[in-house]
Design a protein around this motif. Structure first.
Motif, short mmCIF file in Angstrom:
data_model
loop_
_atom_site.label_atom_id
_atom_site.label_comp_id
_atom_site.label_asym_id
_atom_site.label_seq_id
_atom_site.Cartn_x
_atom_site.Cartn_y
_atom_site.Cartn_z
N VAL A 259 59.39 14.39 -69.83
CA VAL A 259 58.07 14.51 -70.46
C VAL A 259 57.76 15.98 -70.77
O VAL A 259 58.27 16.89 -70.12
CB VAL A 259 56.95 13.93 -69.58
N PHE A 260 56.88 16.17 -71.75
CA PHE A 260 56.45 17.50 -72.16
C PHE A 260 55.04 17.75 -71.66
O PHE A 260 54.16 16.90 -71.81
CB PHE A 260 56.48 17.62 -73.69
N ASN A 261 54.83 18.92 -71.04
CA ASN A 261 53.50 19.31 -70.59
C ASN A 261 52.91 20.30 -71.59
O ASN A 261 53.38 21.44 -71.68
CB ASN A 261 53.59 19.97 -69.21
N PRO A 262 51.92 19.90 -72.37
CA PRO A 262 51.37 20.80 -73.40
C PRO A 262 50.66 22.02 -72.82
O PRO A 262 50.50 23.02 -73.52
CB PRO A 262 50.41 19.89 -74.18
N LEU A 263 50.27 21.96 -71.55
CA LEU A 263 49.59 23.10 -70.94
C LEU A 263 50.56 24.21 -70.58
O LEU A 263 50.24 25.39 -70.71
CB LEU A 263 48.82 22.64 -69.69
N THR A 264 51.75 23.82 -70.11
CA THR A 264 52.76 24.82 -69.73
C THR A 264 53.78 25.07 -70.84
O THR A 264 54.50 26.07 -70.83
CB THR A 264 53.51 24.39 -68.47
N GLY A 265 53.86 24.12 -71.80
CA GLY A 265 54.85 24.23 -72.86
C GLY A 265 56.26 23.94 -72.37
O GLY A 265 57.23 24.36 -73.01
N ARG A 266 56.37 23.21 -71.26
CA ARG A 266 57.68 22.95 -70.67
C ARG A 266 57.95 21.45 -70.54
O ARG A 266 57.03 20.65 -70.39
CB ARG A 266 57.78 23.60 -69.28
N TRP A 267 59.26 21.12 -70.59
CA TRP A 267 59.72 19.77 -70.32
C TRP A 267 60.15 19.65 -68.87
O TRP A 267 60.62 20.62 -68.28
CB TRP A 267 60.91 19.44 -71.22
N SER A 268 60.01 18.44 -68.31
CA SER A 268 60.46 18.21 -66.94
C SER A 268 60.85 16.75 -66.78
O SER A 268 60.46 15.89 -67.57
CB SER A 268 59.36 18.56 -65.93
N GLU A 269 61.65 16.48 -65.75
CA GLU A 269 62.02 15.09 -65.44
C GLU A 269 60.79 14.36 -64.92
O GLU A 269 59.89 14.95 -64.31
CB GLU A 269 63.15 15.04 -64.42
N SER A 270 60.74 13.05 -65.15
CA SER A 270 59.56 12.25 -64.83
C SER A 270 59.95 10.79 -64.66
O SER A 270 61.02 10.37 -65.11
CB SER A 270 58.53 12.39 -65.95
N VAL A 271 59.07 10.02 -64.02
CA VAL A 271 59.28 8.57 -63.95
C VAL A 271 58.83 7.90 -65.25
O VAL A 271 59.09 6.72 -65.47
CB VAL A 271 58.50 7.96 -62.76
N ASP A 272 58.18 8.66 -66.11
CA ASP A 272 57.68 8.14 -67.39
C ASP A 272 58.83 8.11 -68.40
O ASP A 272 59.32 9.15 -68.84
CB ASP A 272 56.54 9.03 -67.90
N THR A 273 59.27 6.91 -68.76
CA THR A 273 60.37 6.75 -69.72
C THR A 273 59.89 6.20 -71.06
O THR A 273 60.69 5.72 -71.86
CB THR A 273 61.44 5.80 -69.14
N ASP A 274 58.60 6.28 -71.32
CA ASP A 274 58.04 5.66 -72.52
C ASP A 274 58.44 6.37 -73.81
O ASP A 274 58.38 5.76 -74.89
CB ASP A 274 56.51 5.62 -72.43
N VAL A 275 58.81 7.65 -73.72
CA VAL A 275 59.17 8.38 -74.94
C VAL A 275 60.62 8.87 -74.84
O VAL A 275 61.52 8.27 -75.40
CB VAL A 275 58.19 9.55 -75.20
N ASN A 276 60.84 9.96 -74.14
CA ASN A 276 62.20 10.50 -73.97
C ASN A 276 62.80 10.05 -72.66
O ASN A 276 62.11 10.04 -71.63
CB ASN A 276 62.18 12.03 -74.01
N TYR A 277 64.08 9.70 -72.69
CA TYR A 277 64.75 9.34 -71.44
C TYR A 277 66.25 9.60 -71.55
O TYR A 277 66.80 9.77 -72.64
CB TYR A 277 64.49 7.87 -71.08
N MET A 278 66.89 9.65 -70.38
CA MET A 278 68.34 9.82 -70.30
C MET A 278 68.93 8.74 -69.40
O MET A 278 68.24 8.19 -68.54
CB MET A 278 68.69 11.21 -69.75
N MET A 279 70.20 8.43 -69.64
CA MET A 279 70.91 7.46 -68.82
C MET A 279 72.31 8.01 -68.54
O MET A 279 72.82 8.83 -69.31
CB MET A 279 71.00 6.10 -69.52
N THR A 280 72.90 7.59 -67.43
CA THR A 280 74.26 8.01 -67.11
C THR A 280 75.20 6.81 -67.17
O THR A 280 74.82 5.69 -66.83
CB THR A 280 74.35 8.65 -65.71
N VAL A 281 76.40 7.07 -67.65
CA VAL A 281 77.43 6.04 -67.80
C VAL A 281 78.70 6.56 -67.12
O VAL A 281 79.18 7.64 -67.46
CB VAL A 281 77.71 5.75 -69.29
N VAL A 282 79.23 5.80 -66.16
CA VAL A 282 80.45 6.19 -65.46
C VAL A 282 81.51 5.14 -65.72
O VAL A 282 81.29 3.95 -65.53
CB VAL A 282 80.21 6.36 -63.94
N ARG A 283 82.67 5.57 -66.18
CA ARG A 283 83.77 4.65 -66.46
C ARG A 283 84.49 4.31 -65.16
O ARG A 283 84.83 5.19 -64.37
CB ARG A 283 84.75 5.24 -67.48
N GLN A 284 84.76 3.04 -64.95
CA GLN A 284 85.40 2.59 -63.72
C GLN A 284 86.90 2.82 -63.77
O GLN A 284 87.48 3.00 -64.82
CB GLN A 284 85.07 1.11 -63.50
#
Length: 250
Positions: free
Chosen positions: A225-250
């Motif tokens: 998520v982006f904090n408009p007050l600090t101008g910085r992005w950070s990890e969050s539990v909020d996945t409604d807009v930007n998110y990442m996922m990890t994929v590991v090959r077995q």
């Protein structure tokens, strides 16, 4: 810099042309790619932390990933490729736009970095028998391709067993429409209008579905998520807009 042709491809020519037109601005922190420059610190931290854990590397080292091969697919101007090379990865960086590759190659040379830049696609690498990679970065690309399922499966098949792929994209929610499209492109003008097509945004379950037949383990989503007050992005539990996922090959 090389180019591979003749292979099937999931690229969207209109998307390639859109980014090619502004390729010269990739390294301008105040230009059209300014949002990515602000986004980079949280992306880099996420990649580094997950790769350290996955491969059991020592985070106190300056180049903890020596000996590992990394593919930056849809690399653009190389905003992630360069810091990955500095962390010790042997980096192959691929983009469908020749202009993007030219910009990235020139900038890396100016920095004294050795990066294998290629104008190609994931499907072309796979068909050419490219040796598999330990890490694949798939960052803000899948929402710009014509066939996201084919594209993502091709990327997953380029992973070594035990290899890690990180996928970052935008969620197809009304909140994402309001913030990432209307707000970012048409009100705040952080991005050129038309950069994103909300209909091509993907829900986390769709990412899982595309890879359901592959020998992989998918984790996440991890919100950003982006904090408009600090101008910085950070990890969050909020996945409604930007998110990442990890994929590991077995």
């Amino acid at each position: 810099m090389t180019s591979q042709t003749g292979a099937r491809s999931s690229i969207d020519p209109a998307e390639v042309e859109r980014f090619s037109r502004i390729a010269a601005e990739w390294w301008d922190p105040n230009g059209k790619f300014a949002p990515l420059h602000k986004f980079n610190p949280v992306r880099l931290a996420f990649i580094r932390d997950h790769a350290l854990y996955r491969f059991g590397r020592d985070g106190s080292l300056r180049r903890p990933f020596e000996g590992l091969r990394l593919l930056d697919i849809g690399c653009g101007g190389g905003l992630l490729s360069e810091p990955m090379a500095r962390l010790g990865f042997s980096v192959t960086a691929v983009d469908a736009s020749e202009r993007n590759i030219a910009t990235a190659s020139t900038h890396a040379a100016e920095q004294g970095l050795s990066i294998d830049y290629r104008c190609s696609t994931a499907e072309a690498l796979l068909e050419a028998g490219e040796p598999p990679f330990d890490v694949i970065l798939n960052m803000e690309v899948i929402e710009h391709v014509a066939d996201p399922g084919e594209y993502l499966r091709s990327c997953a098949r380029l992973l070594k067993p035990g290899g890690l792929m990180i996928v970052a994209t935008l969620n197809r929610t009304l909140k994402a429409m309001a913030l990432a499209v209307v707000g970012a492109e048409y009100i705040l003008r952080w991005l050129p209008p038309g950069t994103h097509d909300w209909k091509k945004f993907l829900k986390p379950d769709e990412i899982r579905g595309f890879l359901a037949g592959e020998p992989v383990t998918v984790d996440g989503p991890y919100g950003v998520v982006f904090n408009p007050l600090t101008g910085r992005w950070s990890e969050s539990v909020d996945t409604d807009v930007n998110y990442m996922m990890t994929v590991v090959r077995q």
